[in-house]
Design a protein around this motif. Structure first.
Motif, PDB file in Angstrom:
ATOM      1  N   ALA A 188       6.009   2.894   7.219  1.00 14.17           N
ATOM      2  CA  ALA A 188       6.944   2.906   6.084  1.00 14.17           C
ATOM      3  C   ALA A 188       6.141   3.228   4.834  1.00 14.17           C
ATOM      4  O   ALA A 188       4.905   3.285   4.869  1.00 14.17           O
ATOM      5  N   SER A 189       6.829   3.488   3.707  1.00 16.88           N
ATOM      6  CA  SER A 189       6.125   3.736   2.452  1.00 16.88           C
ATOM      7  C   SER A 189       5.098   2.637   2.213  1.00 16.88           C
ATOM      8  O   SER A 189       5.332   1.462   2.512  1.00 16.88           O
ATOM      9  N   TYR A 190       3.968   3.023   1.618  1.00  9.39           N
ATOM     10  CA  TYR A 190       2.823   2.107   1.577  1.00  9.39           C
ATOM     11  C   TYR A 190       2.140   2.193   0.222  1.00  9.39           C
ATOM     12  O   TYR A 190       2.072   3.261  -0.398  1.00  9.39           O
ATOM     13  N   THR A 191       1.623   1.043  -0.240  1.00 12.33           N
ATOM     14  CA  THR A 191       0.820   0.976  -1.460  1.00 12.33           C
ATOM     15  C   THR A 191      -0.618   0.669  -1.076  1.00 12.33           C
ATOM     16  O   THR A 191      -0.890  -0.325  -0.393  1.00 12.33           O
ATOM     17  N   LEU A 192      -1.544   1.523  -1.497  1.00 15.69           N
ATOM     18  CA  LEU A 192      -2.947   1.344  -1.143  1.00 15.69           C
ATOM     19  C   LEU A 192      -3.502   0.038  -1.712  1.00 15.69           C
ATOM     20  O   LEU A 192      -3.146  -0.389  -2.817  1.00 15.69           O
ATOM     21  N   VAL A 193      -4.407  -0.596  -0.952  1.00 17.58           N
ATOM     22  CA  VAL A 193      -5.081  -1.823  -1.374  1.00 17.58           C
ATOM     23  C   VAL A 193      -6.573  -1.591  -1.314  1.00 17.58           C
ATOM     24  O   VAL A 193      -7.065  -0.639  -0.696  1.00 17.58           O
ATOM     25  N   VAL A 194      -7.332  -2.471  -1.948  1.00 18.73           N
ATOM     26  CA  VAL A 194      -8.784  -2.285  -2.023  1.00 18.73           C
ATOM     27  C   VAL A 194      -9.414  -2.243  -0.637  1.00 18.73           C
ATOM     28  O   VAL A 194     -10.434  -1.574  -0.418  1.00 18.73           O
ATOM     29  N   GLY A 195      -8.821  -2.910   0.333  1.00 17.39           N
ATOM     30  CA  GLY A 195      -9.347  -2.897   1.691  1.00 17.39           C
ATOM     31  C   GLY A 195      -9.237  -1.560   2.382  1.00 17.39           C
ATOM     32  O   GLY A 195      -9.787  -1.372   3.480  1.00 17.39           O
ATOM     33  N   ASP A 196      -8.526  -0.580   1.750  1.00 15.62           N
ATOM     34  CA  ASP A 196      -8.400   0.747   2.349  1.00 15.62           C
ATOM     35  C   ASP A 196      -9.594   1.647   2.045  1.00 15.62           C
ATOM     36  O   ASP A 196      -9.698   2.748   2.596  1.00 15.62           O
ATOM     37  N   VAL A 197     -10.505   1.207   1.153  1.00 15.16           N
ATOM     38  CA  VAL A 197     -11.671   2.015   0.807  1.00 15.16           C
ATOM     39  C   VAL A 197     -12.473   2.310   2.081  1.00 15.16           C
ATOM     40  O   VAL A 197     -12.808   1.415   2.854  1.00 15.16           O
ATOM     41  N   GLY A 198     -12.747   3.584   2.283  1.00 16.96           N
ATOM     42  CA  GLY A 198     -13.517   3.982   3.448  1.00 16.96           C
ATOM     43  C   GLY A 198     -12.716   4.081   4.723  1.00 16.96           C
ATOM     44  O   GLY A 198     -13.262   4.435   5.770  1.00 16.96           O
ATOM     45  N   LYS A 199     -11.436   3.791   4.675  1.00 17.19           N
ATOM     46  CA  LYS A 199     -10.603   3.842   5.874  1.00 17.19           C
ATOM     47  C   LYS A 199      -9.795   5.136   5.924  1.00 17.19           C
ATOM     48  O   LYS A 199      -9.779   5.928   4.984  1.00 17.19           O
ATOM     49  N   ARG A 200      -9.128   5.318   7.042  1.00 17.41           N
ATOM     50  CA  ARG A 200      -8.188   6.410   7.187  1.00 17.41           C
ATOM     51  C   ARG A 200      -6.776   5.822   7.207  1.00 17.41           C
ATOM     52  O   ARG A 200      -6.408   5.112   8.149  1.00 17.41           O
ATOM     53  N   VAL A 201      -6.013   6.099   6.151  1.00 14.80           N
ATOM     54  CA  VAL A 201      -4.635   5.638   6.087  1.00 14.80           C
ATOM     55  C   VAL A 201      -3.764   6.727   6.716  1.00 14.80           C
ATOM     56  O   VAL A 201      -3.695   7.856   6.219  1.00 14.80           O
ATOM     57  N   ILE A 202      -3.133   6.397   7.833  1.00 16.74           N
ATOM     58  CA  ILE A 202      -2.339   7.365   8.578  1.00 16.74           C
ATOM     59  C   ILE A 202      -0.865   6.980   8.463  1.00 16.74           C
ATOM     60  O   ILE A 202      -0.460   5.904   8.885  1.00 16.74           O
ATOM     61  N   MET A 203      -0.058   7.885   7.872  1.00 20.93           N
ATOM     62  CA  MET A 203       1.363   7.644   7.736  1.00 20.93           C
ATOM     63  C   MET A 203       2.090   8.182   8.970  1.00 20.93           C
ATOM     64  O   MET A 203       1.849   9.310   9.397  1.00 20.93           O
ATOM     65  N   ASN A 204       2.969   7.361   9.517  1.00 19.93           N
ATOM     66  CA  ASN A 204       3.708   7.735  10.720  1.00 19.93           C
ATOM     67  C   ASN A 204       5.171   7.348  10.532  1.00 19.93           C
ATOM     68  O   ASN A 204       5.656   6.356  11.071  1.00 19.93           O
TER      69      ASN A 204
END
Length: 311
Positions: A31-47
């Protein structure tokens, strides 16, 4: 194996974890998502099957933080700037299925998005140029109010919004007191196109109103070369010198119906709406608009023109 990233002070890593240093965690969202500090260095994959957003808020990230964002769902994922945030890109912040790229923080409020492959936005001059900011993204807006040349200096994608000219109103002969129909609005289309060479932008002329009994003229279309075309509005119906009802015409939006005329005029699919119908000979129909059909005549009151579109 997934590396336990980000690392913490004093943490002991195994050889396997070190070998898997490039296997960064995936944050899969449905679903729609708001980035958080824990996403640094990660791959955010929207599905997500429908249109969705990835929001970047202020004062969450520090300079140098990077997040890879990709879309594997059928719905377009749009990277959206929160309050006080600016996101610059040479590509697009709207990620189609299998599109993606890297978001880099230049400060807590300023970011650059680097698209991973695909066509980027182009550059051009022509018309009247101004700068606008939409959703925290800076754009150059080129406005044409008369026919001219779009000079493409860099091939790429261009967003467009084109409006056709409005149709003329009908009239009735002087021997009778009858109601004529209103002219329809021009069609409206918007989208994105790839251009690599200069193009002629044509601005359509409005349709003339009838003066001696008869239907109003249909307006001419506005277009970019022959690629995209917003149809002109249909003319309103009237009544000629032989006391015969003369039908209005179809167009971007249809012209309104005159007294005793049968069959209202249609608007083109996805560009406008139908004209309104008359009430016997005493009230003509309103011309169609982009957002709604023209109003129908009632008693001795003509129908209102169809609602427009707030861009």
């Amino acid at each position: 194996m997934t590396t336990p990233f980000p690392f913490t002070a004093g943490q002991t890593l195994t050889a396997a974890q070190l070998n898997a240093i490039t296997t960064l965690p995936i944050n899969d969202q449905t679903a729609s998502y708001t980035l958080v500090v824990g996403d640094v260095g990660k791959r955010v994959i929207m599905n997500v099957a429908s249109a969705n957003t990835v929001t970047v808020n202020n004062s969450i990230f520090a300079a140098g933080d990077t997040i890879f964002i990709a879309n594997k769902g059928a719905g377009t994922s749009t990277i959206t700037a929160g309050a006080g945030v600016t996101i610059n890109t040479a590509g697009s912040l709207a990620l189609a299925q299998y599109g993606g790229g890297t978001l880099v923080a230049l400060s807590a409020s300023t970011f650059t998005f680097f698209s991973a492959g695909g066509a980027n936005y182009g550059a051009a001059t022509g018309g009247t140029s101004s700068s606008i900011t939409v959703g925290g993204v800076n754009y150059t807006l080129l406005t044409f109010t008369s026919t001219g040349t779009l000079t493409v200096s860099k091939a790429g994608l261009f967003d467009y919004l084109i409006v056709g000219a409005g149709g003329g109103g009908g009239s009735c002969n002087s021997a009778e007191t009858l109601a004529a129909g209103g002219g329809g609005a021009g069609g409206l289309i918007e989208g994105t196109i790839y251009l690599s060479t200069n193009q002629t932008v044509t601005i359509g002329a409005g349709g003339a109103g009838a003066t001696t009994g008869g239907f109003g003229a249909t307006a001419t279309s506005s277009r970019i070369a022959n690629f995209v075309n917003a149809a002109g509005g249909g003319g309103g119906g009237g009544r000629n010198s032989g006391s015969t009802a003369v039908a209005g015409s179809s167009g971007g939006s249809g012209g309104g119906q005159s007294g005793y005329e049968t069959g209202n005029r249609s608007g083109f699919a996805a560009q406008g709406n139908d004209g309104g119908t008359s009430s016997s000979n005493t009230a003509g129909g309103g011309g169609g608009g982009y957002a709604a059909a023209g109003g129908n005549g009632s008693s001795t009151t003509g129908g209102a023109g169809g609602a427009g579109y707030d861009v």
